[in-house]
Scaffold this motif. Structure first.
Motif, short mmCIF file in Angstrom:
data_model
loop_
_atom_site.label_atom_id
_atom_site.label_comp_id
_atom_site.label_asym_id
_atom_site.label_seq_id
_atom_site.Cartn_x
_atom_site.Cartn_y
_atom_site.Cartn_z
N ASP A 385 18.81 31.31 38.39
CA ASP A 385 20.12 31.95 38.58
C ASP A 385 20.24 33.24 37.78
OD1 ASP A 385 21.10 29.66 40.10
OD2 ASP A 385 21.10 28.62 38.17
N GLY A 391 18.58 31.79 43.39
CA GLY A 391 18.66 30.96 42.19
C GLY A 391 17.32 30.48 41.69
N PRO A 422 25.38 31.57 29.67
CA PRO A 422 26.04 31.54 30.99
C PRO A 422 27.08 32.67 31.09
CG PRO A 422 26.82 29.74 29.60
CD PRO A 422 25.70 30.38 28.86
N LYS A 425 31.81 34.86 34.46
CA LYS A 425 32.12 34.95 35.88
C LYS A 425 30.84 35.24 36.63
CE LYS A 425 35.01 37.38 39.25
NZ LYS A 425 35.98 38.48 39.47
N ASN A 426 30.55 34.41 37.64
CA ASN A 426 29.32 34.60 38.40
C ASN A 426 29.30 35.96 39.11
OD1 ASN A 426 28.77 32.02 37.62
ND2 ASN A 426 28.95 31.11 39.64
N LYS A 427 28.10 36.50 39.27
CA LYS A 427 27.91 37.74 40.04
C LYS A 427 26.97 37.41 41.18
CE LYS A 427 28.44 40.66 35.93
NZ LYS A 427 27.79 41.65 35.05
N LYS A 429 24.83 35.09 43.05
CA LYS A 429 24.18 33.87 42.60
C LYS A 429 23.74 33.96 41.15
CE LYS A 429 22.60 32.30 47.12
NZ LYS A 429 21.45 31.89 47.96
N LYS A 430 24.01 35.07 40.53
CA LYS A 430 23.66 35.23 39.12
C LYS A 430 24.70 34.53 38.25
CE LYS A 430 22.70 38.72 35.55
NZ LYS A 430 21.47 38.10 35.06
N ARG A 431 24.25 33.49 37.55
CA ARG A 431 25.15 32.72 36.69
C ARG A 431 24.74 32.79 35.23
NH1 ARG A 431 25.32 27.54 37.02
NH2 ARG A 431 23.24 27.21 37.87
N LYS A 432 23.58 33.40 34.97
CA LYS A 432 23.04 33.44 33.61
C LYS A 432 22.58 34.84 33.27
CE LYS A 432 21.16 28.78 34.36
NZ LYS A 432 19.90 28.00 34.53
#
Length: 694
Positions: A385, A391, A422, A425-427, A429-432
């Motif tokens: 991710d 991901g 983490p 706020k997700n970008k 599918k980027k969560r990390k």
């Protein structure tokens, strides 16, 4: 909508820029099409902002006295000499895009004059006058569509209020990366086409900077799939922050719009060259070697469409050609060919480059070639991710032509899959994101070159393995094989059958010259010739015979032959005696022979008894020394292979398996813990039973 507060982070203007799409939504333009409408105007405001910034810098360099002494033509020449572009409307009429949008009555004429006031290269990149061929940002086509929607003036006015002049190149590069990431999200781009996140760029730059010393020698940096230039320019900016070094950047990409964005940016940087075209078939820098190579090539993108060019490539870049379904390792080989004799590189790949392809495949051979040449210093597994459109795990291959002595013929694996924070706020599918602490820890781990809980150093041969081919001779329960019955040089025993029976059908003819005679009127209507009879009946029947799964008895004038599945042996019965012949096969074949001048057409059925040979292979650890390697193979065979066998070809393969190296077995609960839980459940059940009785 003016944004000119330098005291604030440029990323806060991402939403401001994105709000220009409100007009597109309002006039029915699909969201997936927004990038094609936004790209040319984003480029337009970047160009204008940078031209204005450049003009302010030029005036500051000249000073007010000099400005008063030179005429307009001399000033124009000085601007043009900088090679960063020119616009007659801005520098001669002193009108910006915002000024033009003040008068809606004269807008069409003024805006056309503004666009045509750019220098030739800028007009080409924007697509101002294009009619055929490469359109790059195709602003002409976008303008025509917006005019048809009757929103051109409003759309241009929305963009004209965005002032990026207060921000430097690095700031604008960062903003551009975020905007392009959002374009990718809504364009339904494949997971293979990745924009490199800023935190990954920072890690790559940190790895490279750690290996570079202050020097007055020029550092040449190259990205063969540079896209809009985010990775290339981002790495350059960060290296300059860490090291005192002159840099020169080179990039190539064949996406029209992204190339145009990178080319525009390159003109506002010192000594940068960006070219357009397919790197794999048309290397624009074929004569150059680079100190640093970087890339995030597309994942899983096939190259069938231009495989002829690659197979006929004369540059000797490609030592092996991987599957046409994934060209990542083509880019890897290309990049290695571009490294100077002291060069280094960091390349982003997905997991397929680590393990796709069996021993002897092109993919395995490419990995082996890289390790044989001692080019790989480390491979770093990044968190899942991490990228905007996928991901999956991704990996950094750290390449080095000048590995220190203690690192020669060795490779470090770094499992950085847990080195992240983490995102709030997700970008996409980027969560990390790899935070600064984790980034510096990863780089320090690489510098220390020592084993610990998430990193290990191996001799390169650790990743090699023998795929030893063998020909097994299967044996029956008593260890017998039909091969022992054969005379030297014989491969089988051909029988002369008079009958073949499989429990459902009896066959007594083994050379057939005529198809069955028709017996009914229906048979006459459906009568078949001999070849058709062979194709429709005999061949399918022979193919269906399975001596191991159903009874198959072959009768000759002297004996019966069949296979005893319980004992896994061939049986011969003759004169009332039953003899086990050893493990073997009953091979029944049929063939149609066309007629000649001397012989009629016929069907020939043959039966042969053969040994039961079986090709197999064993995966065996590899040893660098040839004698040791052969001894290890023989020891393995002696320990694990009990059947007779012959050696076939041995192929050395290479794969990298992070799961194998960093596997952590699940912690099982103790027997006492499980027993106590069972007792507790038993007590609860008894309590419930009593409650039901009441």
């Amino acid at each position: 909508m003016t944004v000119s507060n330098t005291g604030q982070n440029i990323l806060q203007y991402e939403s401001t820029i994105w709000s220009t799409a409100d007009l597109l939504r309002g006039c029915g333009i699909k969201e997936s099409e927004w990038p094609s409408y936004m790209m040319p105007f984003f480029a337009l405001v970047m160009i204008e902002s940078r031209l204005l910034r450049m003009f302010d810098e030029l005036k500051a360099e000249l000073g007010q006295v000099m400005l008063n002494e030179i005429d307009a033509d001399e000033l124009i020449s000085l601007i043009q000499d900088r090679g960063q572009g020119y616009n007659a409307c801005i520098f001669e009429k002193h009108q910006t895009l915002k000024d033009i949008c003040q008068n809606d009555k004269a807008f069409d004429i003024d805006f056309d004059g503004y666009l045509k006031g750019f220098d030739g290269e800028t007009k080409d990149l924007l697509g101002v006058d294009v009619s055929e061929g490469e359109k790059f940002l195709d602003i002409k086509g976008v303008i025509a569509k917006l005019k048809a929607k009757k929103v051109l003036f409003s759309y241009v006015k929305a963009w004209s209020g965005i002032d990026l002049k207060p921000f430097n190149n690095s700031d604008i590069t960062t903003l551009e990366e975020h905007i392009k990431r959002r374009w990718a999200d809504i364009s339904a781009e494949t997971a293979g086409e990745q924009y490199t996140p800023d935190d990954v760029i920072a890690l790559i730059a940190e790895i490279i900077a750690a290996k570079i010393e202050d020097s007055d020698r020029l550092l040449k940096i190259y990205d063969c799939t540079c896209g809009g230039g985010n990775l290339l320019f981002g790495v350059e900016d960060r290296i300059k922050e860490k090291v005192s070094r002159l840099t020169q950047t080179f990039g190539q990409d064949w996406n029209d719009a992204l190339y145009a964005l990178a080319k525009i940016e390159s003109r506002f940087r010192v000594d940068s060259k960006i070219e357009h075209g397919n790197t794999l078939t048309d290397d624009k820098f074929f004569d150059d070697a680079f100190d640093v190579v970087i890339a995030n090539p597309p994942y899983g993108v096939d190259w069938k469409g231009f495989q002829k060019d690659i197979r006929n490539d004369k540059t000797q870049r490609f030592h092996h050609l991987p599957s046409t379904e994934d060209g990542q390792l083509l880019f890897m080989q290309h990049l290695i060919s571009k490294m100077s004799v002291t060069g280094m590189g960091v390349v982003v790949h997905n997991g397929s480059t680590l393990f796709s392809g069996d021993a002897g495949s092109a993919e395995s051979n490419i990995r082996k070639w890289m390790l044989d040449q001692d080019l790989v210093e480390a491979i770093i597994q990044l968190p899942t991710d991490e990228f905007f459109n996928t991901g999956i795990y991704t990996y950094l291959w750290v390449l080095n032509q000048r590995k220190p002595d203690e690192r020669k013929d060795r490779v470090m694996l770094i499992n950085a899959s847990e080195k992240f924070k983490p995102l709030k706020k997700n970008k996409g599918k980027k969560r990390k994101a790899i935070d600064e602490v984790s980034r510096l820890e990863i780089v320090e781990t690489l510098e220390q070159w020592a084993d610990h809980d998430y990193a290990r150093v191996f001799d390169k041969e650790f990743f090699y393995f023998n795929k030893q081919g063998i020909m097994l001779t299967n044996v029956d329960e008593q260890g017998r094989t039909f091969a022992d019955r054969l005379k030297d040089g014989k491969k089988g025993l051909k029988l002369k059958p008079i009958q073949l029976e499989n429990g459902e059908r009896v066959l007594r003819e083994f050379t057939i010259f005529d198809p069955p005679e028709p017996k009914t009127a229906e048979d006459v209507d459906n009568w078949r010739g001999l070849e058709q009879y062979f194709l429709e009946e005999i061949k399918p029947f022979i193919s269906s015979l399975d001596y191991k799964e159903q009874p198959l008895v072959i009768t000759t004038e002297k004996a019966l032959y069949y296979f005893d599945a319980d004992q896994e042996t061939l049986i011969k019965e003759a004169l009332g005696k039953r003899e086990a012949l050893g493990c073997g096969k009953i091979v029944v074949k049929s063939v149609f022979k066309k007629g000649t001048k001397s012989k009629p057409e016929c069907i020939v059925i043959t039966v042969e008894l053969t040994p039961d040979y079986q090709k197999d292979y064993e995966i065996i650890p590899y040893h660098r020394d040839g004698d040791e390697n052969r001894a290890a193979i023989e020891a393995f065979m002696a320990k694990y292979i009990t059947k007779p066998f012959e050696y076939l070809e041995n192929v050395v393969g290479v794969e990298v398996n992070f799961n194998k190296v960093f596997y952590k077995p699940e912690q099982l609960r103790s027997v006492e813990k499980i027993y106590s839980e069972i007792l507790e459940l038993d007590q609860n059940l008894k309590r419930l039973e009593k409650e039901f009785e009441l």
